[in-house]
Write a protein that holds these residues in place. Structure first.
Motif, PDB file in Angstrom:
ATOM      1  N   ARG A 188       0.855  -1.199   0.000  1.00 25.12           N
ATOM      2  CA  ARG A 188       0.000   0.000   0.000  1.00 25.12           C
ATOM      3  C   ARG A 188       0.886   1.241   0.000  1.00 25.12           C
ATOM      4  O   ARG A 188       1.958   1.250   0.611  1.00 25.12           O
ATOM      5  CB  ARG A 188      -0.901   0.021   1.237  1.00 25.12           C
ATOM      6  N   LEU A 189       0.410   2.279  -0.697  1.00 23.01           N
ATOM      7  CA  LEU A 189       1.128   3.557  -0.709  1.00 23.01           C
ATOM      8  C   LEU A 189       0.835   4.298   0.580  1.00 23.01           C
ATOM      9  O   LEU A 189      -0.296   4.277   1.076  1.00 23.01           O
ATOM     10  CB  LEU A 189       0.667   4.396  -1.903  1.00 23.01           C
TER      11      LEU A 189
ATOM     12  N   GLY B 296       0.789  10.570   4.608  1.00 24.14           N
ATOM     13  CA  GLY B 296       1.018  10.866   6.023  1.00 24.14           C
ATOM     14  C   GLY B 296       0.566   9.743   6.933  1.00 24.14           C
ATOM     15  O   GLY B 296       0.861   9.743   8.128  1.00 24.14           O
ATOM     16  N   GLY B 297      -0.203   8.811   6.398  1.00 26.34           N
ATOM     17  CA  GLY B 297      -0.683   7.668   7.193  1.00 26.34           C
ATOM     18  C   GLY B 297      -1.825   8.012   8.132  1.00 26.34           C
ATOM     19  O   GLY B 297      -2.234   7.178   8.944  1.00 26.34           O
ATOM     20  N   THR B 298      -2.394   9.213   8.020  1.00 26.06           N
ATOM     21  CA  THR B 298      -3.408   9.623   9.001  1.00 26.06           C
ATOM     22  C   THR B 298      -4.735   8.891   8.817  1.00 26.06           C
ATOM     23  O   THR B 298      -5.574   8.902   9.703  1.00 26.06           O
ATOM     24  CB  THR B 298      -3.666  11.146   8.945  1.00 26.06           C
TER      25      THR B 298
ATOM     26  N   LEU C  23      -4.710   5.663   6.552  1.00 22.39           N
ATOM     27  CA  LEU C  23      -4.318   4.272   6.301  1.00 22.39           C
ATOM     28  C   LEU C  23      -3.869   3.579   7.580  1.00 22.39           C
ATOM     29  O   LEU C  23      -4.252   2.434   7.849  1.00 22.39           O
ATOM     30  CB  LEU C  23      -3.198   4.245   5.244  1.00 22.39           C
TER      31      LEU C  23
ATOM     32  N   THR D 244      -1.250  14.291   3.329  1.00 22.72           N
ATOM     33  CA  THR D 244      -0.760  14.741   2.024  1.00 22.72           C
ATOM     34  C   THR D 244      -1.916  14.885   1.031  1.00 22.72           C
ATOM     35  O   THR D 244      -3.000  14.325   1.224  1.00 22.72           O
ATOM     36  CB  THR D 244       0.237  13.718   1.449  1.00 22.72           C
TER      37      THR D 244
ATOM     38  N   ASP E 252     -11.701  16.375   1.487  1.00 25.73           N
ATOM     39  CA  ASP E 252     -12.114  17.764   1.234  1.00 25.73           C
ATOM     40  C   ASP E 252     -11.436  18.394   0.022  1.00 25.73           C
ATOM     41  O   ASP E 252     -11.948  19.378  -0.524  1.00 25.73           O
ATOM     42  CB  ASP E 252     -11.801  18.629   2.468  1.00 25.73           C
TER      43      ASP E 252
ATOM     44  N   GLU F  81     -12.661  16.941  12.392  1.00 29.33           N
ATOM     45  CA  GLU F  81     -13.717  15.985  12.000  1.00 29.33           C
ATOM     46  C   GLU F  81     -13.845  15.888  10.492  1.00 29.33           C
ATOM     47  O   GLU F  81     -13.611  16.859   9.771  1.00 29.33           O
ATOM     48  CB  GLU F  81     -15.046  16.465  12.583  1.00 29.33           C
TER      49      GLU F  81
HETATM   50  C1  LIG Z   1      -9.707  12.445  13.500  1.00 31.49           C
HETATM   51  C2  LIG Z   1      -9.564  12.545  11.996  1.00 31.49           C
HETATM   52  C3  LIG Z   1     -10.252  13.534  11.352  1.00 31.49           C
HETATM   53  C4  LIG Z   1     -10.154  13.642   9.934  1.00 31.49           C
HETATM   54  N1  LIG Z   1     -10.854  14.629   9.306  1.00 31.49           N
HETATM   55  C5  LIG Z   1     -10.750  14.756   7.956  1.00 31.49           C
HETATM   56  C6  LIG Z   1     -11.424  15.811   7.271  1.00 31.49           C
HETATM   57  O1  LIG Z   1     -12.065  16.683   7.874  1.00 31.49           O
HETATM   58  N2  LIG Z   1     -11.330  15.861   5.914  1.00 31.49           N
HETATM   59  C7  LIG Z   1     -10.594  14.968   5.213  1.00 31.49           C
HETATM   60  O2  LIG Z   1     -10.535  15.094   3.983  1.00 31.49           O
HETATM   61  N3  LIG Z   1      -9.922  13.970   5.833  1.00 31.49           N
HETATM   62  C8  LIG Z   1      -9.965  13.858   7.181  1.00 31.49           C
HETATM   63  N4  LIG Z   1      -9.250  12.863   7.832  1.00 31.49           N
HETATM   64  C9  LIG Z   1      -8.535  11.849   7.043  1.00 31.49           C
HETATM   65  C10 LIG Z   1      -7.068  12.159   6.741  1.00 31.49           C
HETATM   66  O3  LIG Z   1      -6.419  12.725   7.856  1.00 31.49           O
HETATM   67  C11 LIG Z   1      -6.912  13.114   5.563  1.00 31.49           C
HETATM   68  O4  LIG Z   1      -7.816  12.783   4.536  1.00 31.49           O
HETATM   69  C12 LIG Z   1      -5.498  13.100   4.993  1.00 31.49           C
HETATM   70  O5  LIG Z   1      -5.386  14.051   3.963  1.00 31.49           O
HETATM   71  C13 LIG Z   1      -5.097  11.765   4.401  1.00 31.49           C
HETATM   72  O6  LIG Z   1      -3.810  11.945   3.836  1.00 31.49           O
HETATM   73  P1  LIG Z   1      -2.603  11.002   4.243  1.00 31.49           P
HETATM   74  O7  LIG Z   1      -1.442  11.455   3.452  1.00 31.49           O
HETATM   75  O8  LIG Z   1      -2.418  10.923   5.711  1.00 31.49           O
HETATM   76  O9  LIG Z   1      -3.174   9.627   3.672  1.00 31.49           O
HETATM   77  P2  LIG Z   1      -2.741   8.110   4.000  1.00 31.49           P
HETATM   78  O10 LIG Z   1      -3.457   7.681   5.245  1.00 31.49           O
HETATM   79  O11 LIG Z   1      -1.263   8.013   3.982  1.00 31.49           O
HETATM   80  O12 LIG Z   1      -3.330   7.385   2.729  1.00 31.49           O
HETATM   81  C14 LIG Z   1      -4.723   7.390   2.451  1.00 31.49           C
HETATM   82  C15 LIG Z   1      -4.970   6.508   1.221  1.00 31.49           C
HETATM   83  O13 LIG Z   1      -4.397   7.111   0.067  1.00 31.49           O
HETATM   84  C16 LIG Z   1      -3.497   6.207  -0.577  1.00 31.49           C
HETATM   85  N5  LIG Z   1      -2.438   7.048  -1.157  1.00 31.49           N
HETATM   86  C17 LIG Z   1      -1.619   7.906  -0.492  1.00 31.49           C
HETATM   87  N6  LIG Z   1      -0.844   8.584  -1.367  1.00 31.49           N
HETATM   88  C18 LIG Z   1      -1.181   8.132  -2.599  1.00 31.49           C
HETATM   89  C19 LIG Z   1      -0.727   8.442  -3.925  1.00 31.49           C
HETATM   90  N7  LIG Z   1       0.196   9.365  -4.157  1.00 31.49           N
HETATM   91  N8  LIG Z   1      -1.289   7.781  -4.984  1.00 31.49           N
HETATM   92  C20 LIG Z   1      -2.258   6.843  -4.771  1.00 31.49           C
HETATM   93  N9  LIG Z   1      -2.719   6.518  -3.535  1.00 31.49           N
HETATM   94  C21 LIG Z   1      -2.187   7.158  -2.472  1.00 31.49           C
HETATM   95  C22 LIG Z   1      -3.050   5.272   0.520  1.00 31.49           C
HETATM   96  O14 LIG Z   1      -2.609   4.035   0.006  1.00 31.49           O
HETATM   97  C23 LIG Z   1      -4.353   5.135   1.313  1.00 31.49           C
HETATM   98  O15 LIG Z   1      -5.199   4.207   0.686  1.00 31.49           O
HETATM   99  C24 LIG Z   1      -9.325  12.746   9.221  1.00 31.49           C
HETATM  100  C25 LIG Z   1      -8.601  11.762   9.923  1.00 31.49           C
HETATM  101  C26 LIG Z   1      -8.712  11.669  11.276  1.00 31.49           C
HETATM  102  C27 LIG Z   1      -7.931  10.602  11.997  1.00 31.49           C
END
Ligand SMILES: Cc1cc2nc3c(=O)[nH]c(=O)nc-3n(C[C@H](O)[C@H](O)[C@H](O)COP(=O)(O)OP(=O)(O)OC[C@H]3O[C@@H](n4cnc5c(N)ncnc54)[C@H](O)[C@@H]3O)c2cc1C
Ligand code: SF4
Length: 334
Positions: free
Chosen positions: A29-30, A33-35, A37, A111, A163, A242
């Motif tokens: 899995r890619l 930030g992992g927030t 996944l 991210t 969002d 949220e």
């Molecule tokens: C308490 C809480 C509140 C939240 N509130 C919101 C909110 O208000 N709005 C919102 O939008 N999100 C929210 N989130 C979710 C999350 O934090 C965000 O959406 C964040 O932007 C996810 O990005 P990440 O890089 O951490 O994703 P990750 O967790 O790293 O990955 C998410 C998914 O994307 C895939 N992925 C990552 N990068 C790529 C890439 N380059 N190409 C293809 N696939 C990829 C991963 O494999 C995984 O399936 C919330 C999370 C929590 C825990």
């Protein structure tokens, strides 16, 4: 499961290395930030043997935003997008959407790529393994039925809640993908195939992205449209941290007293972000009550919130319409 299982972490530093890692580990899995996944892994929703961390790939971390164009790499952090001077000045809808995601610490880690590819959500899915087992799981994992719509005949209605997608859609963004078969570009809305009412979509809340095996989102890009005004708004249960109950992005152009162009997109309502079809029928005249009534009708027709959150579907659909109306009014007034 609430403890993280064992996995191997791969850290490519170029796009070519990331694609190669994906090719050698098809089940990996890619990781942005992992927030999201990592939360799912902790809950036993998935257990990949390898994670490919994209955040060390410098080419994917850049943000370019000026009066002509926008280009952002998939590993750019949400906090950096929200604070970027060019994004704030020329693409306010994107800055506002990024600033409204989760809480401050999530935005430092999260991210663009992770947000665009965010897993769909449902009250029967985002639960511990123990909780899901007690309910015999559901279609999105290993179960036989959908608890939200038991007569859904194999369709999952889990909701897309990212969002950034609606904000980028109203800017007319395109997305660059890279993968074992090469690179391609397409309008951002074509990335999403989750079930929608009118277009015979091939996917649903379980299969919601048009990515080919091994494909990676590399960046998004958009050309600036002179005179386009844009803004984002959402409602959520806890305003500080949220997922959206409903999120709405609006971009419009005004020519004198006439609405010249209107784009509206939603999140938090359907198994995909919805770019409202038919908004051109509202353009070419004054922004009067009949125009708003037409906007309400388009929203009622295309926003299809189901009981996938603790907030009832009909309330989310209603609020999506209210937010859209308010934003259109505000932007038109300037
Ligand atoms: C308490 C809480 C509140 C939240 N509130 C919101 C909110 O208000 N709005 C919102 O939008 N999100 C929210 N989130 C979710 C999350 O934090 C965000 O959406 C964040 O932007 C996810 O990005 P990440 O890089 O951490 O994703 P990750 O967790 O790293 O990955 C998410 C998914 O994307 C895939 N992925 C990552 N990068 C790529 C890439 N380059 N190409 C293809 N696939 C990829 C991963 O494999 C995984 O399936 C919330 C999370 C929590 C825990
Ligand atoms: S909508 Fe149905 S199949 Fe999809 S996650 Fe929820 S309960 Fe499961």
């Amino acid at each position: 499961m609430e403890a993280l299982p064992e996995f191997e972490l791969l850290r490519p530093i170029t796009i070519a290395e990331a694609v190669a890692a994906r090719r050698s580990h098809p089940a990996a899995r890619l990781l942005g930030g992992g927030t999201d996944l990592v939360v799912n892994i902790r809950r036993g929703i998935e257990a990949p043997g390898q994670l490919i961390d994209l955040t060390a790939v410098a080419e994917l971390g850049t943000i370019k935003a000026n009066a002509e164009m926008l280009e952002i790499g998939a590993a750019a952090r949400l906090a950096a997008i929200a604070a970027d001077d060019g994004v704030l000045a020329h693409y306010p809808v994107l800055a506002e959407a990024a600033a409204s995601i989760a809480g401050p610490t999530h935005r430092e880690m999260g991210t663009l790529g992770g947000n665009l590819c965010l897993d769909t959500r449902c009250i029967y899915y985002n639960q511990s393994h123990w909780w899901r087992s007690a309910n015999d799981h559901c279609l999105k994992t290993t179960g036989a039925i959908c608890h939200v719509a038991p007569k859904s005949r194999g369709v999952c209605f889990a909701t897309f809640s990212g969002d950034l997608a609606p904000a980028l859609m109203v800017l007319g963004a395109e997305i660059d993908l890279v993968g074992p078969e090469g690179a391609r570009r397409m309008p951002l809305e074509q990335l999403y195939i989750g079930h929608a009412r009118h277009d015979g979509s091939s996917g649903d809340g379980k299969r919601y992205l048009a990515l080919l095996p091994g494909e990676i989102v590399a960046r998004v890009r958009a050309q600036a449209v002179p005179g386009l005004r844009s803004a984002y708004d959402k409602i959520r249960i806890r305003r500080s941290i949220e997922y959206p109950v409903a999120g709405v992005a609006v971009a419009l152009r005004r020519a004198g007293g006439v609405l010249a162009e209107l784009r509206v997109a939603f999140t938090g309502t359907n198994p995909r972000p919805v770019l409202l079809a038919g908004t051109e029928t509202l353009c070419g005249g004054a922004l009067d009550e009949p125009a708003f009534a037409r906007l309400d009708a388009l929203v009622r027709d295309q926003v299809m919130a189901m009981k996938t959150t603790f907030t009832p579907g009909h309330y989310r659909r209603r609020m999506a319409g209210v937010l859209a109306r308010r934003l259109v009014m505000k932007l038109f007034a300037g």
